[in-house]
Motif scaffolding. Structure first.
Motif, PDB file in Angstrom:
ATOM      1  N   SER A  10       0.833  -1.209   0.000  1.00 15.09           N
ATOM      2  CA  SER A  10       0.000   0.000   0.000  1.00 15.09           C
ATOM      3  C   SER A  10       0.865   1.256   0.000  1.00 15.09           C
ATOM      4  N   LEU A  11       1.903   1.266   0.838  1.00 11.94           N
ATOM      5  CA  LEU A  11       2.777   2.431   0.912  1.00 11.94           C
ATOM      6  C   LEU A  11       3.591   2.591  -0.379  1.00 11.94           C
ATOM      7  N   ARG A  12       4.011   1.480  -0.950  1.00  9.52           N
ATOM      8  CA  ARG A  12       4.743   1.560  -2.226  1.00  9.52           C
ATOM      9  C   ARG A  12       3.871   2.138  -3.330  1.00  9.52           C
ATOM     10  N   SER A  13       2.570   1.864  -3.261  1.00 17.09           N
ATOM     11  CA  SER A  13       1.668   2.386  -4.300  1.00 17.09           C
ATOM     12  C   SER A  13       1.579   3.906  -4.272  1.00 17.09           C
ATOM     13  N   LEU A  14       1.973   4.511  -3.140  1.00 18.84           N
ATOM     14  CA  LEU A  14       1.977   5.972  -3.043  1.00 18.84           C
ATOM     15  C   LEU A  14       3.262   6.578  -3.590  1.00 18.84           C
ATOM     16  N   GLY A  15       4.198   5.719  -3.961  1.00 20.23           N
ATOM     17  CA  GLY A  15       5.458   6.211  -4.500  1.00 20.23           C
ATOM     18  C   GLY A  15       6.587   6.230  -3.492  1.00 20.23           C
ATOM     19  N   LEU A  16       6.385   5.653  -2.313  1.00 19.01           N
ATOM     20  CA  LEU A  16       7.436   5.618  -1.306  1.00 19.01           C
ATOM     21  C   LEU A  16       8.519   4.635  -1.717  1.00 19.01           C
ATOM     22  N   SER A  17       9.755   4.991  -1.416  1.00 13.51           N
ATOM     23  CA  SER A  17      10.852   4.051  -1.604  1.00 13.51           C
ATOM     24  C   SER A  17      10.772   2.984  -0.512  1.00 13.51           C
ATOM     25  N   LEU A  18      11.459   1.865  -0.714  1.00 13.01           N
ATOM     26  CA  LEU A  18      11.445   0.809   0.302  1.00 13.01           C
ATOM     27  C   LEU A  18      12.071   1.302   1.600  1.00 13.01           C
ATOM     28  N   ARG A  19      13.035   2.194   1.494  1.00 17.45           N
ATOM     29  CA  ARG A  19      13.640   2.763   2.706  1.00 17.45           C
ATOM     30  C   ARG A  19      12.603   3.557   3.493  1.00 17.45           C
ATOM     31  N   ASP A  20      11.826   4.375   2.778  1.00 18.56           N
ATOM     32  CA  ASP A  20      10.789   5.170   3.447  1.00 18.56           C
ATOM     33  C   ASP A  20       9.675   4.276   3.986  1.00 18.56           C
ATOM     34  N   VAL A  21       9.388   3.192   3.274  1.00 20.76           N
ATOM     35  CA  VAL A  21       8.389   2.242   3.768  1.00 20.76           C
ATOM     36  C   VAL A  21       8.814   1.687   5.122  1.00 20.76           C
ATOM     37  N   GLY A  22      10.090   1.304   5.234  1.00 26.19           N
ATOM     38  CA  GLY A  22      10.595   0.783   6.501  1.00 26.19           C
ATOM     39  C   GLY A  22      10.491   1.802   7.622  1.00 26.19           C
ATOM     40  N   ARG A  23      10.823   3.058   7.313  1.00 28.80           N
ATOM     41  CA  ARG A  23      10.711   4.121   8.331  1.00 28.80           C
ATOM     42  C   ARG A  23       9.263   4.297   8.749  1.00 28.80           C
ATOM     43  N   ALA A  24       8.374   4.304   7.761  1.00 32.29           N
ATOM     44  CA  ALA A  24       6.956   4.525   8.065  1.00 32.29           C
ATOM     45  C   ALA A  24       6.397   3.438   8.975  1.00 32.29           C
ATOM     46  N   LEU A  25       6.859   2.191   8.790  1.00 32.82           N
ATOM     47  CA  LEU A  25       6.304   1.075   9.568  1.00 32.82           C
ATOM     48  C   LEU A  25       6.989   0.890  10.909  1.00 32.82           C
ATOM     49  N   ASP A  26       8.248   1.293  11.047  1.00 33.68           N
ATOM     50  CA  ASP A  26       9.010   0.927  12.247  1.00 33.68           C
ATOM     51  C   ASP A  26       9.489   2.094  13.089  1.00 33.68           C
ATOM     52  N   ASP A  27       9.513   3.320  12.522  1.00 30.54           N
ATOM     53  CA  ASP A  27      10.044   4.465  13.275  1.00 30.54           C
ATOM     54  C   ASP A  27       8.907   5.166  14.008  1.00 30.54           C
ATOM     55  N   PRO A  28       8.885   5.123  15.348  1.00 31.27           N
ATOM     56  CA  PRO A  28       7.799   5.769  16.111  1.00 31.27           C
ATOM     57  C   PRO A  28       7.745   7.282  15.893  1.00 31.27           C
ATOM     58  N   VAL A  88       4.469  12.870   2.836  1.00 28.69           N
ATOM     59  CA  VAL A  88       3.384  13.028   1.862  1.00 28.69           C
ATOM     60  C   VAL A  88       3.566  14.331   1.090  1.00 28.69           C
ATOM     61  N   ASP A  89       3.928  15.411   1.788  1.00 32.57           N
ATOM     62  CA  ASP A  89       4.168  16.689   1.098  1.00 32.57           C
ATOM     63  C   ASP A  89       5.299  16.551   0.077  1.00 32.57           C
ATOM     64  N   ASP A  90       6.353  15.821   0.475  1.00 34.89           N
ATOM     65  CA  ASP A  90       7.467  15.608  -0.439  1.00 34.89           C
ATOM     66  C   ASP A  90       7.032  14.787  -1.648  1.00 34.89           C
ATOM     67  N   LEU A  91       6.202  13.773  -1.413  1.00 32.56           N
ATOM     68  CA  LEU A  91       5.701  12.949  -2.504  1.00 32.56           C
ATOM     69  C   LEU A  91       4.834  13.764  -3.457  1.00 32.56           C
ATOM     70  N   ILE A  92       4.030  14.665  -2.901  1.00 36.97           N
ATOM     71  CA  ILE A  92       3.189  15.526  -3.745  1.00 36.97           C
ATOM     72  C   ILE A  92       4.060  16.380  -4.651  1.00 36.97           C
ATOM     73  N   GLY A  93       5.122  16.963  -4.077  1.00 36.53           N
ATOM     74  CA  GLY A  93       6.019  17.794  -4.870  1.00 36.53           C
ATOM     75  C   GLY A  93       6.706  17.011  -5.971  1.00 36.53           C
ATOM     76  N   ARG A  94       7.205  15.821  -5.630  1.00 34.19           N
ATOM     77  CA  ARG A  94       7.888  14.998  -6.632  1.00 34.19           C
ATOM     78  C   ARG A  94       6.929  14.530  -7.729  1.00 34.19           C
ATOM     79  N   THR A  95       5.701  14.236  -7.312  1.00 34.28           N
ATOM     80  CA  THR A  95       4.715  13.778  -8.296  1.00 34.28           C
ATOM     81  C   THR A  95       4.366  14.906  -9.263  1.00 34.28           C
ATOM     82  N   ARG A  96       4.213  16.110  -8.735  1.00 32.60           N
ATOM     83  CA  ARG A  96       3.918  17.247  -9.607  1.00 32.60           C
ATOM     84  C   ARG A  96       5.056  17.486 -10.594  1.00 32.60           C
ATOM     85  N   GLU A  97       6.288  17.380 -10.116  1.00 32.25           N
ATOM     86  CA  GLU A  97       7.435  17.560 -11.005  1.00 32.25           C
ATOM     87  C   GLU A  97       7.441  16.493 -12.102  1.00 32.25           C
ATOM     88  N   ARG A  98       7.127  15.250 -11.700  1.00 34.11           N
ATOM     89  CA  ARG A  98       7.117  14.171 -12.678  1.00 34.11           C
ATOM     90  C   ARG A  98       6.012  14.374 -13.717  1.00 34.11           C
TER      91      ARG A  98
END
Length: 335
Positions: free
Chosen positions: A52-70, A78-88
């Motif tokens: 699910s997180l990968r479908s949003l464009g997260l890298s596997l590194r960011d996926v790990g942070r999202a699931l394990d970093d309190p 998400v803001d960063d992903l929005i910016g990168r998506t707009r650029e793309r």
């Protein structure tokens, strides 16, 4: 649940599951007696979360942070992903537009494709001289789609290059006027001005109709340039705007010249003179505005302006009275 079963249920290949394991994203809960990986329901649930997180464009590194970093803050990512998506999207949109333009040029071979690509790149160059040469080449050497010329002219800030692009666009024909007119709806004032000035230099009837529509545009600058262009084409719909321009002191000399040209038609001279007098006597014209309107009467032939000037020679505003008296003297000398 063995790895093959997990792969079938999750849609994630066994190879990718092993990759996740190597990265520490998901680890099988245990092993069977035969040493095969065994996944629990929680393991499978985590796999679905990863996908699910990968479908949003997260890298596997960011996926790990999202699931394990309190301390992970999803809003920042998400803001960063929005910016990168707009650029793309912007980059892909630009590529699509370029491909469409190349296709519209109907290249016969790869050499033609390369010529068009080179010219399109030159139109977007930082060098004004390069852009100017590209504009001339667009007519004399390499046919360029009208869309590319329109985009270039609406974004061109150098007046010399803009003139070359407008000339090239005038030679190209096609849907140029309609595409240029879309620039009148831009949120940027400079683009709207470029659009109306470009329309003014396009000779066909379509441009004239679009300029008439522009007389009602909410942007006063667009209305003024449209009126000047239409006045030069002998379109009397421009008269009210031209008179306002004289009163307001905006391109007033050009507006007065346009009115004088229109007044060469005897059927229009009295109407123009009456319009000038009405605007002159309207409240809010101001001393300088009234003087400019009085001066504009000088080049309008007929009895109506002569009678108006005779009255203005006794105006309470001394500058207006002196101007009217002087103009009457000139008209008398010519008569």
């Amino acid at each position: 649940m063995l790895i093959g079963d997990v792969a079938r249920r999750s849609g994630v290949s066994a190879r990718m599951l092993r990759h996740y394991e190597a990265l520490g994203l998901v680890r099988p809960t245990g092993r069977t007696d035969s040493g095969y990986r065994e996944y629990s329901a929680d393991d499978v649930r985590r796999i679905f979360h990863i996908e699910s997180l990968r479908s949003l464009g997260l890298s596997l590194r960011d996926v790990g942070r999202a699931l394990d970093d309190p301390g992970f803050k999803p809003s920042e990512l998400v803001d960063d992903l929005i910016g990168r998506t707009r650029e793309r999207i912007a980059a892909e949109t630009e590529l699509l537009a370029r491909l469409n333009r190349i296709g519209a040029a109907d290249p016969a071979g790869w050499e033609d494709v390369l010529q068009v690509v080179t010219l399109l790149q030159a139109l977007g160059s930082k060098s004004a001289l390069t852009r100017q040469r590209a504009a001339l080449s667009a007519v004399e050497e390499v046919p360029v789609p009208v869309e590319a010329l329109v985009e270039a002219v609406l974004n061109e800030s150098d007046p010399i290059v803009a003139g070359a692009l407008r000339w090239a666009l005038a030679q190209s024909g096609g849907d140029g006027p309609a595409l240029v007119a879309e620039g009148l709806g831009s949120a940027r004032a400079e683009v709207r001005e470029r659009a109306v000035r470009t329309l003014a230099e396009l000779p066909d009837d379509t441009a004239g109709a679009l300029l008439r529509d522009a007389l009602a545009h909410p942007d006063v600058t667009v209305r003024r340039y449209a009126a000047l262009a239409l006045g030069a084409r002998g379109v009397t719909d421009a008269v009210p705007t031209l008179i306002d321009m004289i009163a307001d002191g905006r391109h007033d000399t050009d507006a007065a010249d346009a009115l004088a040209a229109l007044a060469a038609d005897p059927a229009q001279a009295d109407r123009i003179a009456t319009g000038l007098v009405d605007r002159l006597t309207r409240a809010g014209a101001g001393s300088l505005g009234r003087r400019r309107l009085t001066e504009a009467l000088a080049d309008i032939p007929g009895d109506v302006p002569s009678h108006a000037l005779a009255d203005l020679a006794h105006d309470e505003d001394r500058a207006v009275a002196l101007t009217a008296t002087y103009i009457l003297g000139l008209r008398g000398a010519r008569g």
